[in-house]
Design a protein around this motif. Structure first.
Motif, PDB file in Angstrom:
ATOM      1  N   GLY A 141    -103.416 -38.585 -44.875  1.00  0.00           N
ATOM      2  CA  GLY A 141    -103.497 -39.838 -44.137  1.00  0.00           C
ATOM      3  C   GLY A 141    -103.406 -41.037 -45.061  1.00  0.00           C
ATOM      4  N   LEU A 142    -102.870 -42.114 -44.551  1.00  0.00           N
ATOM      5  CA  LEU A 142    -102.647 -43.293 -45.378  1.00  0.00           C
ATOM      6  C   LEU A 142    -103.950 -43.917 -45.868  1.00  0.00           C
ATOM      7  CD1 LEU A 142     -99.769 -45.039 -43.372  1.00  0.00           C
ATOM      8  CD2 LEU A 142     -99.586 -43.520 -45.353  1.00  0.00           C
ATOM      9  N   GLU A 143    -105.045 -43.668 -45.140  1.00  0.00           N
ATOM     10  CA  GLU A 143    -106.332 -44.243 -45.537  1.00  0.00           C
ATOM     11  C   GLU A 143    -107.171 -43.288 -46.376  1.00  0.00           C
ATOM     12  OE1 GLU A 143    -108.159 -47.475 -42.934  1.00  0.00           O
ATOM     13  OE2 GLU A 143    -107.728 -45.847 -41.538  1.00  0.00           O
ATOM     14  N   SER A 144    -106.582 -42.166 -46.775  1.00  0.00           N
ATOM     15  CA  SER A 144    -107.338 -41.171 -47.527  1.00  0.00           C
ATOM     16  C   SER A 144    -107.729 -41.672 -48.918  1.00  0.00           C
ATOM     17  CB  SER A 144    -106.534 -39.871 -47.659  1.00  0.00           C
ATOM     18  OG  SER A 144    -105.296 -40.118 -48.320  1.00  0.00           O
ATOM     19  N   ARG A 145    -107.005 -42.682 -49.399  1.00  0.00           N
ATOM     20  CA  ARG A 145    -107.342 -43.286 -50.701  1.00  0.00           C
ATOM     21  C   ARG A 145    -107.520 -44.794 -50.521  1.00  0.00           C
ATOM     22  NH1 ARG A 145    -104.973 -38.667 -51.726  1.00  0.00           N
ATOM     23  NH2 ARG A 145    -105.428 -37.528 -53.661  1.00  0.00           N
ATOM     24  N   PRO A 146    -108.756 -45.198 -50.248  1.00  0.00           N
ATOM     25  CA  PRO A 146    -109.034 -46.620 -49.970  1.00  0.00           C
ATOM     26  C   PRO A 146    -108.582 -47.547 -51.088  1.00  0.00           C
ATOM     27  CG  PRO A 146    -110.926 -45.251 -49.420  1.00  0.00           C
ATOM     28  CD  PRO A 146    -109.961 -44.362 -50.145  1.00  0.00           C
ATOM     29  N   GLU A 147    -108.609 -47.051 -52.335  1.00  0.00           N
ATOM     30  CA  GLU A 147    -108.212 -47.909 -53.450  1.00  0.00           C
ATOM     31  C   GLU A 147    -106.751 -48.343 -53.346  1.00  0.00           C
ATOM     32  OE1 GLU A 147    -107.358 -43.676 -54.759  1.00  0.00           O
ATOM     33  OE2 GLU A 147    -108.898 -44.723 -53.617  1.00  0.00           O
ATOM     34  N   VAL A 148    -105.939 -47.508 -52.697  1.00  0.00           N
ATOM     35  CA  VAL A 148    -104.532 -47.855 -52.497  1.00  0.00           C
ATOM     36  C   VAL A 148    -104.425 -49.035 -51.536  1.00  0.00           C
ATOM     37  CG1 VAL A 148    -102.310 -47.064 -51.585  1.00  0.00           C
ATOM     38  CG2 VAL A 148    -103.699 -45.532 -53.004  1.00  0.00           C
ATOM     39  N   ILE A 149    -105.131 -48.942 -50.419  1.00  0.00           N
ATOM     40  CA  ILE A 149    -105.099 -50.017 -49.424  1.00  0.00           C
ATOM     41  C   ILE A 149    -105.626 -51.313 -50.027  1.00  0.00           C
ATOM     42  CG2 ILE A 149    -105.753 -50.683 -47.093  1.00  0.00           C
ATOM     43  CD1 ILE A 149    -104.118 -48.047 -47.369  1.00  0.00           C
TER      44      ILE A 149
END
Length: 332
Positions: free
Chosen positions: A234-242
């Motif tokens: 999922g796109l939110e699996s790595r909050p640091e990316v967002i």
């Protein structure tokens, strides 16, 4: 005084071909599709038609086919008959590869010659020359579709190790981060090696893509790769990316923002809106907050990406629909 008498290069004037009656195109064929070509073209293909009828496979036929290929290297029937001749004559396949090197370097985007090369490699069972050769082609044009397809085939067919290919793709990406072919190839190698479910691999690849996305936000290739890396969890699996992407968004002037970056953020919000929530009221709150943010981004996208205005407006209508349902839930 001696006078040089010019000799003809036409097959019809060669004693070696006096036993063959050429078959030229009919008047009906010429009337249907009139193509401008020279006398040499008409001559060699007239004899090639005759050979197709007789089925002859010989060294002189190979020379005839060579001439025809020089005139039209994209003719499938030529290459198919050449393969039949190679097998019937027990020809030197290494010599054939050297011949193909020359033809491909002159016609690097010719599907037929790449297909022929693949058949020769199959017969040889030896792929050792292929990666260096495709590298030579890609050095000249690093997005040559046929060369990349051939390289992928070599990896699949002969189960070549992943790491050298990952090193090669990374080299090309560092030279040109906008090389979508290199990104696709890297994804292909990782997928084939079964490493797209490995956490360390995903971390490494995500960091690579994120750094280049923040540095070159208008690079569509890197955003596609980043999305692919996060797709499994999922796109939110790595909050640091967002967080990193939002930081770039906020620090960039409105008129200079990348629509690829905005589209990525919209995908994150849409995923969040569609996610499972334990409590109905909490779910409605998340949808409302995400919807308002998504609407703002989609409105911005219609301005900076006018080519896809209708698409972004459609997405905004879907977001509005989800928002209305969330509002109804919140007021219960």
């Amino acid at each position: 005084m001696d006078v040089d008498i010019p000799t003809s290069s036409l097959f019809k004037d060669s004693p070696d071909w006096s036993d063959v009656t050429p078959i030229y195109e009919s008047e009906e064929e010429r009337a249907a599709v009139r193509i401008k070509y020279d006398e040499e073209f008409r001559d060699c293909f007239g004899y090639f038609r005759a050979i197709l009828m007789s089925g002859e496979k010989s060294e002189r036929v190979m020379r005839l086919v060579d001439t025809c290929i020089q005139k039209n290297a994209a003719n499938y029937t030529l290459w198919q008959y050449r393969r039949e001749c190679l097998q019937a004559l027990g020809s030197d396949l290494r010599k054939e590869l050297r011949y193909l090197d020359e033809v491909i370097l002159e016609n690097p985007k010719n599907y037929q010659v790449w297909h022929h090369r693949r058949a020769v490699i199959e017969w040889l069972g030896d792929v050792s020359a292929e990666l260096p050769f495709t590298k030579e082609v890609l050095d000249d044009e690093n997005k040559n579709y046929h060369a990349w397809q051939h390289r992928q085939w070599c990896v699949r067919r002969f189960e070549l190790p992943a790491q050298p290919e990952l090193d090669y793709s990374l080299k090309l990406i560092m030279e040109d981060p906008r090389n979508n072919s290199a990104w696709n190839y890297r994804y292909f190698i990782l997928q084939r090696a079964g490493r797209l479910t490995d956490k360390n691999t995903i971390d490494t690849e995500t960091n690579l893509a994120l750094q280049l996305a923040c540095k070159l936000p208008n690079n569509e290739s890197v955003w596609s790769y980043l999305t692919g890396m996060l797709a499994e969890d999922g796109l939110e699996s790595r909050p640091e990316v967002i967080t990193a992407v939002k930081k770039v968004y906020e620090e960039t002037e409105k008129d200079a923002r990348s629509f690829h970056m905005l589209a990525f953020l919209v995908e994150v919000l849409l995923e969040r809106m569609g996610g499972e929530k334990k409590e109905e009221q909490e779910g409605a709150r998340v949808v409302m907050e995400s919807a308002e943010e998504a609407k703002k981004l989609l409105e911005e996208l219609t301005v900076i990406d006018p080519v896809r205005t209708n698409y972004w407006n459609h997405q905004r209508m879907l977001v509005e629909s989800q928002l209305q349902r969330a509002l109804l839930t919140a007021t219960k």
